[in-house]
Write a protein that holds these residues in place. Structure first.
Motif, PDB file in Angstrom:
ATOM      1  N   GLN A 164       0.877  -1.252  -0.049  1.00  7.88           N
ATOM      2  CA  GLN A 164       0.214   0.052   0.115  1.00  7.88           C
ATOM      3  C   GLN A 164       0.851   1.119   0.001  1.00  7.88           C
ATOM      4  O   GLN A 164       0.398   2.135  -0.630  1.00  7.88           O
ATOM      5  N   MET A 165       1.830   1.343   0.789  1.00 10.92           N
ATOM      6  CA  MET A 165       2.858   2.383   0.643  1.00 10.92           C
ATOM      7  C   MET A 165       3.340   2.584  -0.722  1.00 10.92           C
ATOM      8  O   MET A 165       3.507   3.646  -1.086  1.00 10.92           O
ATOM      9  N   LYS A 166       3.755   1.599  -1.339  1.00 12.06           N
ATOM     10  CA  LYS A 166       4.364   1.551  -2.590  1.00 12.06           C
ATOM     11  C   LYS A 166       3.440   2.205  -3.753  1.00 12.06           C
ATOM     12  O   LYS A 166       3.727   2.980  -4.691  1.00 12.06           O
ATOM     13  N   ALA A 167       2.179   1.706  -3.417  1.00 14.26           N
ATOM     14  CA  ALA A 167       1.086   2.254  -4.429  1.00 14.26           C
ATOM     15  C   ALA A 167       0.814   3.731  -4.160  1.00 14.26           C
ATOM     16  O   ALA A 167       0.558   4.327  -5.213  1.00 14.26           O
ATOM     17  N   LEU A 168       1.242   4.325  -2.950  1.00 11.98           N
ATOM     18  CA  LEU A 168       1.056   5.831  -2.929  1.00 11.98           C
ATOM     19  C   LEU A 168       2.388   6.350  -3.130  1.00 11.98           C
ATOM     20  O   LEU A 168       2.421   7.796  -3.292  1.00 11.98           O
ATOM     21  N   GLY A 169       3.334   5.645  -3.856  1.00 10.66           N
ATOM     22  CA  GLY A 169       4.304   6.244  -4.208  1.00 10.66           C
ATOM     23  C   GLY A 169       5.485   6.727  -3.081  1.00 10.66           C
ATOM     24  O   GLY A 169       6.407   7.486  -3.059  1.00 10.66           O
ATOM     25  N   ARG A 170       5.309   6.091  -2.056  1.00 11.27           N
ATOM     26  CA  ARG A 170       6.069   6.442  -0.686  1.00 11.27           C
ATOM     27  C   ARG A 170       7.122   5.331  -0.399  1.00 11.27           C
ATOM     28  O   ARG A 170       6.910   4.206  -0.962  1.00 11.27           O
ATOM     29  N   THR A 171       8.218   5.685   0.233  1.00  8.27           N
ATOM     30  CA  THR A 171       9.278   4.721   0.612  1.00  8.27           C
ATOM     31  C   THR A 171       9.276   4.855   2.141  1.00  8.27           C
ATOM     32  O   THR A 171       9.463   6.000   2.763  1.00  8.27           O
ATOM     33  N   ARG A 172       9.504   3.663   2.668  1.00  2.33           N
ATOM     34  CA  ARG A 172       9.476   3.486   4.060  1.00  2.33           C
ATOM     35  C   ARG A 172      11.041   4.083   4.520  1.00  2.33           C
ATOM     36  O   ARG A 172      11.830   3.541   4.243  1.00  2.33           O
ATOM     37  N   LYS A 173      10.672   5.068   5.647  1.00  3.25           N
ATOM     38  CA  LYS A 173      12.181   5.638   6.306  1.00  3.25           C
ATOM     39  C   LYS A 173      12.466   4.636   7.335  1.00  3.25           C
ATOM     40  O   LYS A 173      11.464   3.890   7.901  1.00  3.25           O
ATOM     41  N   PRO A 174      13.703   4.540   7.868  1.00  2.00           N
ATOM     42  CA  PRO A 174      14.218   3.951   9.082  1.00  2.00           C
ATOM     43  C   PRO A 174      13.436   4.141  10.152  1.00  2.00           C
ATOM     44  O   PRO A 174      13.445   5.347  10.530  1.00  2.00           O
ATOM     45  N   GLY A 175      13.111   3.054  10.745  1.00  2.00           N
ATOM     46  CA  GLY A 175      12.241   3.468  11.983  1.00  2.00           C
ATOM     47  C   GLY A 175      10.945   3.881  11.997  1.00  2.00           C
ATOM     48  O   GLY A 175      10.169   3.874  13.293  1.00  2.00           O
ATOM     49  N   GLU A 176      10.297   3.827  10.758  1.00  2.00           N
ATOM     50  CA  GLU A 176       8.849   4.330  10.657  1.00  2.00           C
ATOM     51  C   GLU A 176       8.176   3.176  11.030  1.00  2.00           C
ATOM     52  O   GLU A 176       8.294   2.072  10.120  1.00  2.00           O
ATOM     53  N   GLY A 177       6.783   3.198  11.548  1.00  4.08           N
ATOM     54  CA  GLY A 177       5.956   2.198  11.491  1.00  4.08           C
ATOM     55  C   GLY A 177       5.110   1.783  10.323  1.00  4.08           C
ATOM     56  O   GLY A 177       4.905   2.790   9.165  1.00  4.08           O
ATOM     57  N   LEU A 178       4.722   0.578  10.206  1.00  2.97           N
ATOM     58  CA  LEU A 178       3.959   0.185   8.980  1.00  2.97           C
ATOM     59  C   LEU A 178       2.294  -0.089   9.454  1.00  2.97           C
ATOM     60  O   LEU A 178       2.096  -0.468  10.389  1.00  2.97           O
ATOM     61  N   THR A 179       1.647   0.661   8.618  1.00  2.00           N
ATOM     62  CA  THR A 179      -0.093   0.652   9.051  1.00  2.00           C
ATOM     63  C   THR A 179      -0.500   0.194   7.525  1.00  2.00           C
ATOM     64  O   THR A 179      -0.228   0.675   6.588  1.00  2.00           O
ATOM     65  N   CYS A 180      -1.505  -0.866   7.801  1.00  2.00           N
ATOM     66  CA  CYS A 180      -1.995  -1.288   6.641  1.00  2.00           C
ATOM     67  C   CYS A 180      -3.788  -0.973   6.995  1.00  2.00           C
ATOM     68  O   CYS A 180      -3.913  -1.091   8.147  1.00  2.00           O
ATOM     69  N   THR A 181      -4.497  -0.749   5.955  1.00  2.00           N
ATOM     70  CA  THR A 181      -5.928  -0.604   5.869  1.00  2.00           C
ATOM     71  C   THR A 181      -6.791  -1.484   5.103  1.00  2.00           C
ATOM     72  O   THR A 181      -6.007  -1.640   3.957  1.00  2.00           O
TER      73      THR A 181
END
Length: 609
Positions: free
Chosen positions: A515-532
């Motif tokens: 879902q994050m990739k579909a929004l065009g975002r990249t996960r930052k170090p230490g960032e939590g993951l949220t799925c909906t």
């Protein structure tokens, strides 16, 4: 009024009150009450969903890391083999004391971490802290619950159902107390579960012990009275949950509701006092009937009553073994040659038996699936868009129905076994199968279905525990029950690790990254993951359903293997032991009466001279 009359009479009456109070607190019914209180606050691991989000946001964890913490919690809460081995060689108070210290240290360190009072711990350190704190639950269960089963062997189903049901209620109880003490401060909940269970276990250290006693004819009725009180407590908690879900409570209202919960927690003490008073009255009447046939003096000597309970050490020991000296058997001998079912297995005989393997696999599949659902309930609710108040309701519903599952499974299985010879493994398998309904509701994200899923999963999760523990005690005996009881619990963290960490956690993070990739975002170090969305847990719970069905099929093998055993009189041995104990106690009573008669006669002679 009758009770007051029995305690009247000036100084003599005061001595009667003191004697009754002493007999009360050393009696086995008060020990049951103390065990109920310990169990009622020992389920902190079941409300992980309430404080898991605080840990996740405060320390910046993703779902896989949080599920690793959850697994560490389950590992600590269910791997109690160490507590079982300690209980084999020490009195129960030692086990309870160790558990109290572990509980406080583990959860207190977590509280220090999430409030920023210490530097951010490494993940492995947090895993150690939560494992340590949760493992105290195994020590509490071993010290209080195993001791109660040994004190009431013929009512073990009811004992397990009653005590385990209070563990199920403990989540809702702790939630009410937490709001009363700390309001809505979720971090303070961790502090509460650090000090409260430790304090209660410490208070009753010397109360919990093995007591050898003759079985009472109304024993089961007393347990039913306590069960009815627990139903009232569960009903009141359910009403509170509904009210708190519909409207916001202020601090004063939370304090009032928590006070009523505390009063209901102490209601079983009234049953204990009434039962001990009846026992004392019957004992006095029996001795009075005997003494009336002896010499009557002008100033009769006071006769000390025989205690209504006797510890194992205080019973007269037999002078010889009618069967002759037993042949010593090495610990590695006869491992694969176990005795008949129902006799006392050695630890290794039980661990290497096919029956234990079947119980372990079925529990791993059944409990592992339901525990995964419970631990992820907060995240499931968030992913499906439920408000935070509803998520609190889900956790409380799980707690209430966890209680009902434990109590109903214990008392109903005891009734069905006694009256219809229905084997407990059959009910155990049915509970595993029924839990699939709750998993289906989560997998396909039916609107508003999480309320019903919480009820079903809570009930099935609770019902499996007393059934599994009772099956182990019946098949493998009570001699090494402390260790075997805790070995059965190991299946829970095994199932939790496979289904929660490897399956649910991994698939959740995979979907969140998608879902994050579909929004065009990249996960930052230490960032939590949220799925909906419903797809976050769909595949995970389809796998859980398949695993649970496999566990049901395995449990059917145990039903087939033990069908003849459960058709027999499985409690015959304990009735014979109770008759032997009664004979020993009757002999002791006669010795006391003989001394009293001699003393009375001596007093008469002295008066005549």
């Amino acid at each position: 009024m009758a009770q007051a009359d029995n305690f009247s009479g000036g100084g003599c009456g005061w001595r009667e009150v003191k004697s009754f109070g002493l007999n009360l607190i050393i009696g086995r019914w008060f020990m049951v009450f103390a065990s109920l209180l310990i169990m009622s606050v020992s389920g902190a691991s079941y409300i992980f969903g309430l404080y898991s989000n605080v840990i996740k946001t405060s320390l910046g964890y993703d779902q896989t890391t949080l599920n690793l913490l959850s697994f560490s919690k389950d590992l600590g809460g269910n791997v109690g083999i160490l507590s079982g081995l300690i209980n084999e060689v020490t009195p129960p108070w030692v086990v309870l004391l160790i558990g109290s210290v572990m509980n406080f240290l583990g959860y207190f360190m977590i509280w220090l971490a999430v409030t920023g009072r210490i530097a951010k711990p490494h993940v492995w350190q947090m895993c150690v802290y939560i494992c340590l704190g949760a493992n105290s639950q195994a020590f509490a269960n071993t010290g209080a619950l195993v001791t109660s089963v040994k004190n009431f062997p013929e009512s073990r189903g009811s004992v397990l159902g009653l005590l385990k049901s209070y563990v199920g209620l403990s989540g809702a109880i702790l939630t009410q107390l937490y709001h009363a003490f700390y309001g809505d401060n979720s971090k303070a909940l961790i502090l509460l579960i650090a000090w409260l269970p430790a304090a209660i276990s410490f208070v009753f250290l010397r109360t919990i012990r093995i007591i050898k006693i003759v079985r009472q004819t109304n024993e089961l009725r007393v347990f039913y009275n306590m069960f009815f009180i627990s139903l009232g407590l569960a009903g009141f908690l359910m009403v509170l949950i509904i009210l708190q879900n519909r409207q916001s409570f202020n601090r004063i209202e939370y304090v009032g509701s928590a006070s009523l919960v505390t009063i209901l927690l102490f209601f079983p003490l009234a049953v204990v006092i009434r039962e001990d008073f009846k026992l004392r009255k019957r004992k006095k009447q029996a001795l009075s009937d005997v003494s009336q046939m002896e010499v009557v003096t002008e100033n009769p000597t006071a006769v000390e009553l025989v205690p209504q309970t006797m510890t194992v050490e205080s019973l007269p020991q037999p002078t010889g073994d009618p069967k002759g000296p037993e042949k010593h058997v090495g610990c590695m001998e006869n491992i694969l040659k176990p005795p008949d079912r129902g006799e006392d297995y050695t630890i290794l005989q039980a661990l290497f038996s096919i029956d234990m393997l079947i119980i372990f696999i079925a529990t791993t599949c059944g409990v592992g699936g339901t525990l995964t659902a419970i631990d992820n309930l907060g995240q499931i609710g968030n992913s499906l868009g439920y408000p935070s108040r509803s998520i609190t309701t889900f956790v409380s519903l799980v707690s209430i129905w966890n209680y009902l599952g434990r109590s109903m499974a214990g008392f109903a299985s005891e009734y069905l076994l006694t009256k219809y010879k229905m084997p407990r493994p059959l009910l155990f398998g049915f509970m595993i199968l029924f839990s699939c309904v709750g998993h289906l509701l989560i997998a396909f994200a039916v609107p508003n279905s999480l309320y019903f899923a919480s009820v079903i999963i809570g009930f099935c999760f609770g019902a499996q525990w007393p059934l599994m523990y009772a099956i182990i005690s019946e098949i493998f005996g009570l001699k090494y029950y402390s260790t075997l009881y805790n070995f059965g619990s190991v299946a829970s963290p095994v199932g939790s690790y496979i289904l929660n960490v490897i399956v649910a956690g991994h698939l959740y993070d995979k979907e969140a990254l998608k879902q994050m990739k579909a929004l065009g975002r990249t996960r930052k170090p230490g960032e939590g993951l949220t799925c909906t969305g419903g797809q976050c847990y769909r595949m995970a719970f389809i796998i859980i359903i398949a695993t649970t069905l496999f566990g049901f099929l395995v449990s059917c093998i145990l039903v087939f293997r033990t069908r003849k055993f459960y058709k027999s009189d499985i409690y015959k041995k304990f009735r014979e032991e109770a008759e032997l104990t009664e004979t020993d106690m009757a002999s002791t009573s006669k010795q006391v009466e003989s001394k009293a008669t001699t003393a009375a006669a001596s007093t008469t002679t002295t008066s005549a001279n």
